[in-house]
Each structure stands twice: as structure tokens, then as C-alpha cells.
Motif scaffolding. Sequence first.
Motif, short mmCIF file in Angstrom:
data_model
loop_
_atom_site.label_atom_id
_atom_site.label_comp_id
_atom_site.label_asym_id
_atom_site.label_seq_id
_atom_site.Cartn_x
_atom_site.Cartn_y
_atom_site.Cartn_z
N ARG A 34 -8.46 8.93 10.09
CA ARG A 34 -7.27 9.35 9.34
C ARG A 34 -6.01 8.65 9.88
NH1 ARG A 34 -10.17 14.05 9.36
NH2 ARG A 34 -9.13 14.91 11.18
N GLN A 35 -5.94 8.52 11.20
CA GLN A 35 -4.80 7.83 11.80
C GLN A 35 -4.72 6.39 11.30
OE1 GLN A 35 -4.98 7.48 16.06
NE2 GLN A 35 -2.92 6.64 16.22
N TYR A 36 -5.86 5.74 11.20
CA TYR A 36 -5.88 4.36 10.69
C TYR A 36 -5.44 4.32 9.23
CZ TYR A 36 -7.38 -0.15 9.04
OH TYR A 36 -7.40 -1.39 8.45
N VAL A 37 -5.95 5.22 8.43
CA VAL A 37 -5.60 5.24 7.01
C VAL A 37 -4.10 5.47 6.83
CG1 VAL A 37 -5.88 6.54 4.85
CG2 VAL A 37 -7.90 5.91 6.21
N LEU A 38 -3.54 6.35 7.64
CA LEU A 38 -2.12 6.68 7.50
C LEU A 38 -1.19 5.61 8.08
CD1 LEU A 38 -2.24 10.49 8.31
CD2 LEU A 38 -1.88 9.43 6.07
N THR A 39 -1.61 4.99 9.17
CA THR A 39 -0.72 4.05 9.86
C THR A 39 -1.11 2.60 9.70
OG1 THR A 39 -1.92 4.08 11.97
CG2 THR A 39 -0.24 5.79 11.63
N GLY A 40 -2.38 2.33 9.45
CA GLY A 40 -2.86 0.96 9.36
C GLY A 40 -2.95 0.25 10.69
N LYS A 41 -2.79 0.98 11.79
CA LYS A 41 -2.81 0.37 13.12
C LYS A 41 -4.24 0.13 13.59
CE LYS A 41 1.61 2.20 14.61
NZ LYS A 41 2.31 2.99 15.62
N ALA A 42 -4.48 -1.08 14.06
CA ALA A 42 -5.82 -1.46 14.51
C ALA A 42 -6.27 -0.67 15.73
CB ALA A 42 -5.87 -2.95 14.81
N LEU A 45 -8.58 2.07 14.92
CA LEU A 45 -9.96 1.65 14.71
C LEU A 45 -10.68 1.45 16.03
CD1 LEU A 45 -9.87 -0.85 11.70
CD2 LEU A 45 -10.73 1.49 11.76
N ARG A 89 -18.25 5.53 6.46
CA ARG A 89 -17.35 4.53 7.03
C ARG A 89 -17.82 3.12 6.69
NH1 ARG A 89 -17.38 2.65 12.73
NH2 ARG A 89 -15.50 1.45 12.93
#
Length: 97
Positions: A34-42, A45, A89
Amino acid sequence: MNDKYSSLIENRLQQIYMAADLQSRVGVQGVHLRQYVLTGKADALQGLADEQQRIADDITKLEATVVTEEMRAITDALIVAKAQFDQARGCKGHYAG
């Protein structure tokens, strides 16, 4: 006899703690995604990949201690949950069973 009984109880408690920790880790991997989806930060991942590896390692450790059908069912449920997450995923995951 008392030592054997104490050892069985200790083993059972260890399995319960390991299973509870695994259940928490399964939830944490969702947080990373969810953090990746919201922020796009690698780095989110990378956190997910790290959590996936810890889950795979912990499942292997737990499986090595399973002796009862009840713990086998719990372990199998954790393996299925991990596989479902991996499938959603879009990856094979780290645990081959």
C-alpha cells in the motif's frame, strides 16, 4: 516424564509464537505494498521484498518444528496466504514449499 512434558509445552509455545509472528508479517507485507501504491517509492518495494524473504525463512523454520495436525493446518494456512499474496502481486515468491 516431567521434563518431556515441559519440553513439549515449550515446543508448542514456540510454534504458537512463530505462527503469530508469521501472521503479523503477512499483514506487514500488505502495508509495504500500500505504501508503494500511495507513494510510488521504490524503498517500499524493497521493504516488501525483505518481508517476503523473512516470511519464507520463518515458514521453513516453523515447518521444521511441526508435529501436530493442528500446527500443520496453521502452517498450511500461512503458506496458502503467502501464495495468494504472491499471486496477487504477480510474483512466484520465495517459498517453494
